[in-house]
Design a protein around this motif. Structure first.
Motif, PDB file in Angstrom:
ATOM      1  N   VAL A   1     112.105  80.299  87.077  1.00 18.99           N
ATOM      2  CA  VAL A   1     111.260  79.581  86.685  1.00 18.99           C
ATOM      3  C   VAL A   1     110.466  80.397  85.553  1.00 18.99           C
ATOM      4  N   ASP A   2     109.896  79.520  84.562  1.00 18.64           N
ATOM      5  CA  ASP A   2     109.326  79.947  83.372  1.00 18.64           C
ATOM      6  C   ASP A   2     107.547  80.134  83.533  1.00 18.64           C
ATOM      7  N   GLU A   3     107.129  81.016  83.854  1.00 16.06           N
ATOM      8  CA  GLU A   3     105.648  80.980  84.080  1.00 16.06           C
ATOM      9  C   GLU A   3     104.727  80.324  82.870  1.00 16.06           C
ATOM     10  N   ASN A   4     105.408  80.648  81.438  1.00 15.65           N
ATOM     11  CA  ASN A   4     104.547  80.222  80.444  1.00 15.65           C
ATOM     12  C   ASN A   4     104.840  78.973  80.392  1.00 15.65           C
ATOM     13  N   LEU A   5     105.927  78.124  80.846  1.00 18.08           N
ATOM     14  CA  LEU A   5     106.061  76.720  80.624  1.00 18.08           C
ATOM     15  C   LEU A   5     105.254  76.022  81.873  1.00 18.08           C
ATOM     16  N   ILE A   6     104.735  76.669  82.976  1.00 17.77           N
ATOM     17  CA  ILE A   6     104.087  76.095  83.782  1.00 17.77           C
ATOM     18  C   ILE A   6     102.570  76.137  83.295  1.00 17.77           C
ATOM     19  N   LYS A   7     102.401  77.264  82.679  1.00 16.86           N
ATOM     20  CA  LYS A   7     101.027  77.392  81.892  1.00 16.86           C
ATOM     21  C   LYS A   7     100.894  76.129  80.988  1.00 16.86           C
TER      22      LYS A   7
ATOM     23  N   LYS B   1     112.558  71.476  74.390  1.00 16.44           N
ATOM     24  CA  LYS B   1     111.527  72.626  74.918  1.00 16.44           C
ATOM     25  C   LYS B   1     112.228  73.148  76.452  1.00 16.44           C
ATOM     26  N   TRP B   2     112.583  72.095  77.052  1.00 11.12           N
ATOM     27  CA  TRP B   2     112.925  72.259  78.543  1.00 11.12           C
ATOM     28  C   TRP B   2     113.728  71.301  79.081  1.00 11.12           C
ATOM     29  N   ARG B   3     114.494  71.817  79.991  1.00  9.97           N
ATOM     30  CA  ARG B   3     115.420  70.914  80.881  1.00  9.97           C
ATOM     31  C   ARG B   3     115.463  71.682  82.248  1.00  9.97           C
ATOM     32  N   PRO B   4     114.986  71.091  83.058  1.00  8.79           N
ATOM     33  CA  PRO B   4     115.172  71.500  84.615  1.00  8.79           C
ATOM     34  C   PRO B   4     116.335  72.196  85.041  1.00  8.79           C
ATOM     35  N   ARG B   5     116.447  73.277  85.818  1.00 11.98           N
ATOM     36  CA  ARG B   5     117.582  73.804  86.228  1.00 11.98           C
ATOM     37  C   ARG B   5     118.328  72.606  87.311  1.00 11.98           C
ATOM     38  N   ARG B   6     117.465  71.796  88.124  1.00  8.31           N
ATOM     39  CA  ARG B   6     117.999  70.872  88.822  1.00  8.31           C
ATOM     40  C   ARG B   6     117.629  69.589  88.369  1.00  8.31           C
TER      41      ARG B   6
ATOM     42  N   ASP C   1     113.074  74.369  89.189  1.00  5.23           N
ATOM     43  CA  ASP C   1     113.321  75.664  88.211  1.00  5.23           C
ATOM     44  C   ASP C   1     113.648  77.013  88.891  1.00  5.23           C
ATOM     45  N   SER C   2     113.239  77.002  90.124  1.00  2.00           N
ATOM     46  CA  SER C   2     113.411  78.269  90.705  1.00  2.00           C
ATOM     47  C   SER C   2     114.579  78.653  90.940  1.00  2.00           C
ATOM     48  N   LEU C   3     115.053  79.984  90.507  1.00  2.00           N
ATOM     49  CA  LEU C   3     116.476  80.349  90.937  1.00  2.00           C
ATOM     50  C   LEU C   3     116.898  80.187  92.358  1.00  2.00           C
ATOM     51  N   LEU C   4     115.681  80.781  93.164  1.00  2.00           N
ATOM     52  CA  LEU C   4     115.810  80.759  94.832  1.00  2.00           C
ATOM     53  C   LEU C   4     114.942  79.680  95.039  1.00  2.00           C
ATOM     54  N   LEU C   5     115.287  78.722  96.022  1.00  2.00           N
ATOM     55  CA  LEU C   5     114.261  77.976  96.367  1.00  2.00           C
ATOM     56  C   LEU C   5     112.964  78.506  97.133  1.00  2.00           C
TER      57      LEU C   5
END
Lengths: 741, 741
Positions: free
Chosen positions: B43-49, B404-409, B585-589
């Protein structure tokens, strides 16, 4: 100057080479992690060749000899010996598995009382015993004299006495009793029935509905011995045929799994229903007998001559019974009396489990199973299968121990306990680990009896597995042949014409619950295969191999008459093992959903032919079902295209996993836990067993038969309900194959 | 010489460098495929911001304004307008999703007859109407005058007339009728009940058992208005309180999902049960009324004074009823008459679905849902939630469209239809796609009403999701504050002491079926969250926000009294969106199974305290359950260790997937489709709803209460059964967390 140029050039070349080497090897570039190659590894054909070459007839023979030294009925001392034997083999440091262990369930079993054997007699009105049915089978080898040979009995028949006039009720089907009841008041009678046509327990359940108070079951020589009866020169030990005193034991329950703990693993403190609340077992005393004794009883029967289809192999006329015996018989006016002392017991039964850990996808399981318990020595049933399983684990185990191989996926071996009493070990296992198995299991391979006879392969499976079965059996030589494959031999004995593939061997459907695949197919919806070597039907009409469930199913019998040289054992071991390796190692699971579509289309065509006109008249449309099957076909084709167009070796591991999960989990969509509320464990709406005898969707077929017979609107509603259930299931399965988002 | 050496050295250096460059870049080595980096992206913390910064109060306000222009009860014209609005937004080329579509089900709904409104009157013995209950709520803004405002009604109440003497039955619980019945023969009476204490439909079902022929339901000012009653200066439009003529509409069914097609998606040709066979709906005419009218009726009642707990907010004594009115009342000797003309209709109801395709794991879904249908304008219920959902999709959609973004899942958004009639849209969706959703869904986030009130966050969830909720809410500012986080504010209003974490906000359990999470939690066993902003309980005792399900739940009401400035909407949107991105987005849930273990231990402790002594006396052991919970804890800790000790960025993608699948699928092991046969859709043996009122395993709690009250051995057996069911489920869940092989 030239020299200097040469030296300069050489020096330059050397320096350049050093530079190239440093640049290539010395500077770490964004290089592939070591697992990148592992994750894209596919099945290794050389390894399969090695496996095939190492499956050994002598090993198979010695496995069988060891396994059949003593009778090993579930929970007996002999059973415990086989537990230890399998454990020892699977824990062998040179050829064992990664780990192996014993896993117990406390299950409800049924046994005769060794101190008080079941008795069947003919008694005259003054209660004198005129005739007593044999309690033990006649010995021809020391095997039959083993004190651990259990008296023939009907497991789960209630204890109790039953006395009455004898009638002959053919196979004990409802229609048989119905016909009989038209001329005889069946109340208070004892019925003698022959094996076949109806389930064991059903013969007694059907009988009780007509007031019959006790049931005898025997094996007619016509059904098992191609008519042969004499042990002086015809039957075992002269041939594979059943001696006159041989008795087929068996479990007389309808449902599989531990009968006291449906849907719950039978542990110490698990809630148990009361034995009185078990349904689907004989409500009246029931006992199997040999045909030597049945001959005495049937040929003396009075009454009308039974229909031609009821006549068997005895050289006498089969009459209905007066009820009772002919006036000319010494049994005239006498009753038949059953004294049954069966006891229900809750005992520890063991599965032996062994695993080979997967390297790349340890959380994907391929399960291979065979039951271990027999009725007596069980050389064919099940030890022929156990011998094969142990040979497969020996060969694979050695490869693992030598570091030559580790499967991509994990392999779980199950040596199931108490199968003979109703697939109990495997059913409890699936109950206990339901979610884990359901989410992770790629496929289940069942080899119970590995060799019924030595003519041809027989396989039943989910249609998606047809292709891997074909691929594997084309690589295995037919027993005793170097030039013919198991596949080529098979296609001669049993084939069909597939719209997609032309003439191919017939892979049967897994709609019964005849062995331990039942819980995997019906309860878990896992793609499964059941396979064995079997009969040349042009040579015998035997219902099953004649020594089935008798004291004659011994190493001597198996090695002399079923598979001399153990070449059929070898062919099955090679075939099943080849499939096992392919399921475990293939980068992409070797499942073909177009073959599944073909079966669904077959089912659909049959349903439309049989039902559509009448359903239309009831305003019930079959269009949604047709659409569902068409959607499934479209989805299967589309997934196939994705697979064909993929460069598998270079695909991302998660994309491969995505497709594999689609293939693995598609079958789960066919499960509906509410569709068959009266049938334990039957959740698969395509393969559930049906009493309709139609090769189509079982829920619709059974509901239709019921509605057609009753005409009630509630019953027609049930047809509509099952139509919707199957439609939704097939649409759901198609969704599993469609683009994931 | 020096020059030559220098030149030579320089040349050598140049040649070496060229060599290195060739070696490094020019020769292809076994380099990492491009996907190797993608699969390990976290997960990208900047994207969350960025996401947090873009969630905008003005957009939220305009969403709400648009959504609440007209009433949009399920299947109405207004509902269709919102369908088109949501579709348009999700198909927007600049800020829409990858795709969006409308998906219809044909569902059974219930409406009053607009041409023949339901009537409630007081009629005297000569059948003159003395008093008529209002048919429409009093208008204060043009909203209430919209002709599409549906008359207050009890959905699924049968049509019919009921006439009888009035009695006051408190909340309509069985105990209420029981008490009343001790002094009054309830047969033939009409009962007036207040909302609360029992389910809507239950008030009528309970009544009918005592012979009551009709039921009125009203909202007592004590329960909703902190006692305020006057619309001259107290209630809306002067405050958030309910005006005297406001009536809470509602669905009076017990089960969720389309009532005619349980477990089947309601398509055109799906099998439907007959409406007469629906269970769990009022068997007698039932109608909700406002407290202005209830005041008239209740304060005139004769009979004994009702108990103190039955007294409400009216300035009169609540009597039982004579039955009927006081002799001094102008209604003396008069009956109350209900004329109900409700109609059942099968109509098309739409879900609007939208998706953002996942990049790395497209076959893993995070689902975010909110219902779209209201009773009237539904500004709070549900449009406050729809406004939030549309703002989240706008911000995320723009990121996707801008590349700019595409989610992992994959992310699936559901705008559910016909929730108000019983969570129908979401339930049909889960029925139709059961297997696919069950196998692929990582989590479900439900935001129905996003803002009940503006004091604090409220969240209910599977305990495993507590940590991600905390993480997300710590990053979001509390409404109107720059220094306090949603988390910090929340912990002040509602907290508990966790053995593992100390004092933390209280995340509630999802054991009800109050909104569209029900099918995801109970039927599918998917980890779910339901969240909203809610009350300061020190400031109000209102059962729910006072305009709930009335014609006053409008944009005007919401923007003036519930969330001026839309800052609480923003806080919920940011919190829910943050969680959504983390799940996607988290690599690990971000699931913590130790927190689940804590809840199971809580449940266990309660069960042991409440039941163990009595169970011991019945020879029922709780040890297996204790062992199961301990095994779950051990497995959770062990998995946690595996996670903590992993170098996630360098793990193989299949190892990460293995752990994620363990986390995702663990909850599925809690499902048992046979545990609660009488409760539609309730399969989760931990979170199923219970009538016991005990915070412990629902099956055990309900069975225990029943057994304790009946004392029958069958009922005690049922306790044992549920003990085994829960034990097996927890063991199965632990197995999902254990080493996979």
């Amino acid at each position: 100057m030239i020299k200097e140029v040469v030296i300069g050039t050489l020096c330059g070349a050397v320096v350049l080479t050093i530079g190239i080497l440093i640049g290539h090897f010395g500077i770490k570039k964004n290089s592939a992690p070591s697992w990148v190659n592992d994750v894209s590894k596919d099945v290794d054909e050389n390894l399969i060749k090695q496996f095939l070459s190492e499956v050994d007839t002598v090993q198979l023979q010695e496995n069988l000899r060891e396994l059949t030294k003593v009778p090993h009925m579930a929970t007996s001392q002999g059973d415990e010996q086989t537990v230890q034997f399998v454990l020892k083999r699977w824990q062998d440091p040179e050829s064992g598995l990664d780990k192996a262990w014993q896993q117990e369930y406390k299950v409800y079993l049924s046994f005769p009382n060794p101190n008080n054997p079941n008795k069947v007699t003919v008694v005259n009105p003054s209660n004198s015993v005129l005739f007593t049915v044999r309690e033990r089978e006649k010995p021809y080898t020391p095997d039959q004299e083993d004190p651990e040979v259990v008296q023939p009995f009907a497991a789960y028949s209630p204890p109790g006495n039953a006395v009455g006039k004898l009638v002959y009720a053919n196979q004990g089907k409802p229609s048989d009793y119905h016909l009989l009841n038209q001329t005889i008041d069946l109340r208070g009678t004892i019925a003698i029935t022959r094996y076949g046509g109806a389930g064991r327990g059903a013969k007694a359940i059907n009988a009780a509905a007509f007031g019959v108070v006790g049931v005898l079951v025997y094996t007619d020589p016509l059904d098992i011995n191609d008519g042969f009866m004499s042990d002086t020169n015809e039957t075992y030990p002269h041939s594979w045929y059943l001696p006159p005193t041989g008795v087929e034991r068996g479990s007389y329950n309808k449902d599989f799994g531990d009968l006291l703990t449906p849907y719950l693993a039978a542990k110490e403190d698990t809630y148990r229903i009361s034995p009185e609340d078990i349904t689907g077992i004989p409500p009246i005393p029931t006992q199997p007998i040999g045909f030597e004794d049945a001959y005495r009883l049937i040929c003396e029967l009075d009454g009308k001559k039974a229909p031609d289809e009821w006549q068997g192999g005895f050289n006498c006329t089969y009459n209905f019974g007066g009820p009772g015996f002919k006036p000319t018989s010494s049994f005239n006016n006498s009753d038949v009396k059953l004294e049954i002392f069966n006891q229900g017991k809750i005992l520890n039964s063991s599965n032996v489990m062994g695993v080979i850990r997967g390297s790349v996808e340890p959380d994907r399981y391929v399960i291979y199973g065979n039951h271990r318990d027999s009725w007596v020595h069980g050389a064919i049933d099940p030890s022929s299968g156990t011998a094969v399983m142990l040979e497969i684990t020996r060969v694979l185990g050695r490869m693992v121990k030598q570091g030559k191989w580790r499967p991509r996926r994990s392999i779980i071996f199950g040596s199931w306990g108490a199968e003979e009493f109703g697939l109990i070990g495997s059913a409890e296992y699936t109950e206990e680990y339901f979610t884990k198995l359901s989410e992770r299991t790629v496929g289940y391979i069942n080899v119970d009896i590995s060799v019924f006879a030595n003519a041809t392969l027989s396989a039943s499976a989910m249609p998606s597995m047809q292709s891997v079965i074909f691929k594997a059996t084309k690589q295995v030589s037919a027993p005793g042949s170097d030039s013919t494959s198991v596949y080529d031999n098979w296609i001669r004995y049993s084939n069909r014409t597939s719209p997609a593939h032309g003439v191919i061997p017939r892979v049967r459907y897994l709609n019964g619950a005849g062995s331990d695949y039942a819980a995997f197919v019906h309860y878990l919806g896992i793609a499964s295969i059941d396979m064995s070597y079997t009969y040349d039907r042009s040579k015998t009409n035997a219902r099953i191999y004649p020594a089935y469930h008798t004291a004659y199913d011994t190493f001597d019998y198996a090695s002399k008459f079923i598979d001399p040289g153990f070449v059929s054992h070898q062919a099955v071991g090679r075939s099943a093992g080849n499939i096992l390796i392919r399921l475990a190692d293939s980068l992409l699971l070797p499942f073909n959903c177009n073959d599944y579509a073909e079966s669904l289309e077959d089912y659909l065509n049959t349903a439309v032919t049989l039902y559509e006109a009448q359903l239309k008249a009831k305003n019930i449309s079959m269009e949604p079902l047709k659409n569902a099957v068409a959607n499934f076909r479209r989805a299967a084709e589309q997934l196939d295209k994705v697979i064909q167009s993929s460069d598998l070796a270079n695909e991302t591991p998660l994309n491969i996993r995505k497709i594999n999960d689609q293939l693995m989990l598609m079958d789960r969509a066919f499960l509906n836990p509410l569709a068959f509320p009266d049938e334990y464990g039957f959740r698969h709406v395509i393969w559930a067993s049906s009493s309709s005898g139609k090769a189509t969707f079982p829920g619709i077929a059974d509901a239709f038969a019921q509605a057609e017979s009753s005409g009630s609107s509630t019953d027609w509603n049930k047809v509509h309900y099952h139509l919707s259930v199957v439609t939704q299931a097939i649409e759901g399965a198609a969704d599993m194959l469609n683009e994931v988002i």
